[in-house]
Design a protein around this motif. Structure first.
Motif, PDB file in Angstrom:
ATOM      1  N   TRP A  75       0.828  -1.201   0.000  1.00 34.78           N
ATOM      2  CA  TRP A  75       0.000   0.000   0.000  1.00 34.78           C
ATOM      3  C   TRP A  75       0.865   1.255   0.000  1.00 34.78           C
ATOM      4  CZ3 TRP A  75      -0.366   4.034   3.514  1.00 34.78           C
ATOM      5  CH2 TRP A  75      -1.416   4.932   3.298  1.00 34.78           C
ATOM      6  N   LEU A  76       1.873   1.269   0.838  1.00 34.35           N
ATOM      7  CA  LEU A  76       2.735   2.447   0.939  1.00 34.35           C
ATOM      8  C   LEU A  76       3.490   2.694  -0.361  1.00 34.35           C
ATOM      9  CD1 LEU A  76       3.516   4.622   2.967  1.00 34.35           C
ATOM     10  CD2 LEU A  76       5.403   3.187   3.692  1.00 34.35           C
ATOM     11  N   ALA A  77       3.899   1.649  -1.041  1.00 32.05           N
ATOM     12  CA  ALA A  77       4.612   1.804  -2.315  1.00 32.05           C
ATOM     13  C   ALA A  77       3.720   2.414  -3.390  1.00 32.05           C
ATOM     14  CB  ALA A  77       5.141   0.452  -2.775  1.00 32.05           C
ATOM     15  N   ARG A  78       2.411   2.207  -3.310  1.00 37.13           N
ATOM     16  CA  ARG A  78       1.485   2.747  -4.310  1.00 37.13           C
ATOM     17  C   ARG A  78       1.092   4.196  -4.029  1.00 37.13           C
ATOM     18  NH1 ARG A  78      -1.160  -2.094  -3.029  1.00 37.13           N
ATOM     19  NH2 ARG A  78      -2.810  -0.885  -2.025  1.00 37.13           N
ATOM     20  N   GLN A  79       1.434   4.711  -2.871  1.00 40.19           N
ATOM     21  CA  GLN A  79       0.983   6.038  -2.472  1.00 40.19           C
ATOM     22  C   GLN A  79       1.825   7.144  -3.103  1.00 40.19           C
ATOM     23  OE1 GLN A  79      -1.953   6.301  -0.823  1.00 40.19           O
ATOM     24  NE2 GLN A  79      -1.828   4.102  -1.209  1.00 40.19           N
ATOM     25  N   HIS A  80       1.225   8.321  -3.104  1.00 44.45           N
ATOM     26  CA  HIS A  80       1.885   9.528  -3.596  1.00 44.45           C
ATOM     27  C   HIS A  80       3.081   9.851  -2.698  1.00 44.45           C
ATOM     28  CE1 HIS A  80       2.349  13.929  -4.134  1.00 44.45           C
ATOM     29  NE2 HIS A  80       1.988  13.658  -5.374  1.00 44.45           N
ATOM     30  N   LEU A  81       4.031  10.554  -3.232  1.00 43.06           N
ATOM     31  CA  LEU A  81       5.241  10.908  -2.483  1.00 43.06           C
ATOM     32  C   LEU A  81       4.905  11.641  -1.187  1.00 43.06           C
ATOM     33  CD1 LEU A  81       8.332  11.030  -2.337  1.00 43.06           C
ATOM     34  CD2 LEU A  81       8.208  13.170  -3.637  1.00 43.06           C
ATOM     35  N   GLY A  82       3.873  12.489  -1.222  1.00 44.33           N
ATOM     36  CA  GLY A  82       3.489  13.231  -0.020  1.00 44.33           C
ATOM     37  C   GLY A  82       3.056  12.313   1.116  1.00 44.33           C
ATOM     38  N   VAL A  83       2.329  11.266   0.804  1.00 42.93           N
ATOM     39  CA  VAL A  83       1.896  10.304   1.823  1.00 42.93           C
ATOM     40  C   VAL A  83       3.104   9.572   2.389  1.00 42.93           C
ATOM     41  CG1 VAL A  83       0.535   8.223   2.242  1.00 42.93           C
ATOM     42  CG2 VAL A  83      -0.390  10.043   0.790  1.00 42.93           C
ATOM     43  N   ARG A  84       4.004   9.144   1.512  1.00 38.92           N
ATOM     44  CA  ARG A  84       5.193   8.437   1.990  1.00 38.92           C
ATOM     45  C   ARG A  84       6.058   9.344   2.863  1.00 38.92           C
ATOM     46  NH1 ARG A  84       7.614   6.057  -3.293  1.00 38.92           N
ATOM     47  NH2 ARG A  84       6.140   7.437  -4.303  1.00 38.92           N
ATOM     48  N   LEU A  85       6.169  10.625   2.487  1.00 39.03           N
ATOM     49  CA  LEU A  85       6.938  11.562   3.305  1.00 39.03           C
ATOM     50  C   LEU A  85       6.243  11.819   4.647  1.00 39.03           C
ATOM     51  CD1 LEU A  85       8.197  14.128   0.656  1.00 39.03           C
ATOM     52  CD2 LEU A  85       9.539  12.401   1.879  1.00 39.03           C
ATOM     53  N   SER A  86       4.920  11.817   4.665  1.00 36.96           N
ATOM     54  CA  SER A  86       4.185  11.985   5.927  1.00 36.96           C
ATOM     55  C   SER A  86       4.430  10.805   6.858  1.00 36.96           C
ATOM     56  CB  SER A  86       2.685  12.115   5.656  1.00 36.96           C
ATOM     57  OG  SER A  86       2.423  13.279   4.924  1.00 36.96           O
ATOM     58  N   VAL A  87       4.430   9.599   6.305  1.00 40.18           N
ATOM     59  CA  VAL A  87       4.714   8.407   7.114  1.00 40.18           C
ATOM     60  C   VAL A  87       6.145   8.473   7.643  1.00 40.18           C
ATOM     61  CG1 VAL A  87       4.991   5.903   7.033  1.00 40.18           C
ATOM     62  CG2 VAL A  87       2.987   6.975   5.992  1.00 40.18           C
ATOM     63  N   LEU A  88       7.077   8.876   6.801  1.00 41.79           N
ATOM     64  CA  LEU A  88       8.473   9.023   7.229  1.00 41.79           C
ATOM     65  C   LEU A  88       8.589  10.073   8.334  1.00 41.79           C
ATOM     66  CD1 LEU A  88      11.500   8.376   6.845  1.00 41.79           C
ATOM     67  CD2 LEU A  88      11.530  10.181   5.109  1.00 41.79           C
ATOM     68  N   SER A  89       7.883  11.198   8.184  1.00 35.71           N
ATOM     69  CA  SER A  89       7.923  12.250   9.206  1.00 35.71           C
ATOM     70  C   SER A  89       7.342  11.767  10.530  1.00 35.71           C
ATOM     71  CB  SER A  89       7.146  13.481   8.732  1.00 35.71           C
ATOM     72  OG  SER A  89       7.719  14.000   7.567  1.00 35.71           O
ATOM     73  N   ALA A  90       6.232  11.042  10.461  1.00 35.79           N
ATOM     74  CA  ALA A  90       5.633  10.511  11.689  1.00 35.79           C
ATOM     75  C   ALA A  90       6.575   9.535  12.374  1.00 35.79           C
ATOM     76  CB  ALA A  90       4.298   9.837  11.373  1.00 35.79           C
ATOM     77  N   THR A  91       7.247   8.705  11.598  1.00 33.41           N
ATOM     78  CA  THR A  91       8.219   7.770  12.162  1.00 33.41           C
ATOM     79  C   THR A  91       9.362   8.523  12.826  1.00 33.41           C
ATOM     80  OG1 THR A  91       7.653   6.150  10.467  1.00 33.41           O
ATOM     81  CG2 THR A  91       9.735   5.826  11.635  1.00 33.41           C
ATOM     82  N   CYS A  92       9.839   9.573  12.176  1.00 35.24           N
ATOM     83  CA  CYS A  92      10.920  10.376  12.767  1.00 35.24           C
ATOM     84  C   CYS A  92      10.476  11.027  14.070  1.00 35.24           C
ATOM     85  CB  CYS A  92      11.386  11.435  11.773  1.00 35.24           C
ATOM     86  SG  CYS A  92      12.338  10.781  10.404  1.00 35.24           S
ATOM     87  N   LEU A  93       9.233  11.505  14.126  1.00 29.21           N
ATOM     88  CA  LEU A  93       8.733  12.103  15.361  1.00 29.21           C
ATOM     89  C   LEU A  93       8.649  11.083  16.489  1.00 29.21           C
ATOM     90  CD1 LEU A  93       5.952  14.514  14.067  1.00 29.21           C
ATOM     91  CD2 LEU A  93       8.127  15.129  15.127  1.00 29.21           C
ATOM     92  N   VAL A  94       8.253   9.866  16.174  1.00 29.51           N
ATOM     93  CA  VAL A  94       8.207   8.807  17.194  1.00 29.51           C
ATOM     94  C   VAL A  94       9.614   8.529  17.719  1.00 29.51           C
ATOM     95  CG1 VAL A  94       7.779   6.349  17.555  1.00 29.51           C
ATOM     96  CG2 VAL A  94       6.081   7.758  16.394  1.00 29.51           C
ATOM     97  N   VAL A  95      10.578   8.438  16.804  1.00 33.43           N
ATOM     98  CA  VAL A  95      11.966   8.176  17.205  1.00 33.43           C
ATOM     99  C   VAL A  95      12.492   9.319  18.072  1.00 33.43           C
ATOM    100  CG1 VAL A  95      14.329   7.940  16.358  1.00 33.43           C
ATOM    101  CG2 VAL A  95      12.485   6.675  15.255  1.00 33.43           C
ATOM    102  N   LEU A  96      12.303  10.556  17.634  1.00 29.66           N
ATOM    103  CA  LEU A  96      12.793  11.695  18.411  1.00 29.66           C
ATOM    104  C   LEU A  96      12.097  11.780  19.767  1.00 29.66           C
ATOM    105  CD1 LEU A  96      13.079  14.392  15.603  1.00 29.66           C
ATOM    106  CD2 LEU A  96      14.945  13.208  16.773  1.00 29.66           C
ATOM    107  N   GLY A  97      10.799  11.513  19.794  1.00 30.86           N
ATOM    108  CA  GLY A  97      10.064  11.540  21.063  1.00 30.86           C
ATOM    109  C   GLY A  97      10.563  10.503  22.052  1.00 30.86           C
ATOM    110  N   THR A  98      10.813   9.292  21.572  1.00 31.85           N
ATOM    111  CA  THR A  98      11.297   8.264  22.495  1.00 31.85           C
ATOM    112  C   THR A  98      12.731   8.543  22.930  1.00 31.85           C
ATOM    113  OG1 THR A  98      11.871   6.823  20.637  1.00 31.85           O
ATOM    114  CG2 THR A  98       9.756   6.455  21.691  1.00 31.85           C
TER     115      THR A  98
END
Length: 125
Positions: A75-98
């Motif tokens: 599903w993620l591979a089929r998504q627009h670049l903006g969606v993939r970048l949003s998922v990447l940003s959310a992952t980075c926020l989780v990492v920085l928060g922890t």
């Protein structure tokens, strides 16, 4: 070796407990490592595979988890670049928060002489 273990009930019980403890520890480590760069999901699947060697519920869970993981990556591979970048940003926020909550930033600040930056200190420590 497994045939020898199967013939001795006490040894089989001990073996199953050992597999359960080892698989549980590997699985827990993988769950903690998921948001961080590296093989978090691989560790999760390894822990489930260890558990699946002795437990039917773990075999079903491993099959289910692998299917969901494959569906998510497809599903993620089929998504627009903006969606993939949003998922990447959310992952980075989780990492920085922890990392913040685990006081990593304050520890590194103390190594570099930036102890006056008290905003880097975790509220947990």
């Amino acid at each position: 070796m497994r045939a020898r273990i199967a013939h001795r009930p006490a040894l089989r019980h001990t073996y199953r407990i050992g597999v359960g403890v080892l698989g549980g520890l590997v699985l827990a480590g993988g769950l903690v490592a998921i948001p961080y760069p590296g093989p978090g999901w691989l560790i999760v699947f390894l822990g489930l595979a260890i558990l699946a060697s002795e437990f039917a519920w773990a075999r079903r869970l491993l099959r289910f988890a692998r299917g969901k993981y494959d569906a998510w990556t497809d599903w993620l591979a089929r998504q627009h670049l903006g969606v993939r970048l949003s998922v990447l940003s959310a992952t980075c926020l989780v990492v920085l928060g922890t990392l913040y909550l685990l006081n990593v930033f304050n520890t590194v600040a103390s190594w570099t002489g930036l102890v006056q930056w008290t905003w880097l200190q975790s509220p947990l420590f």
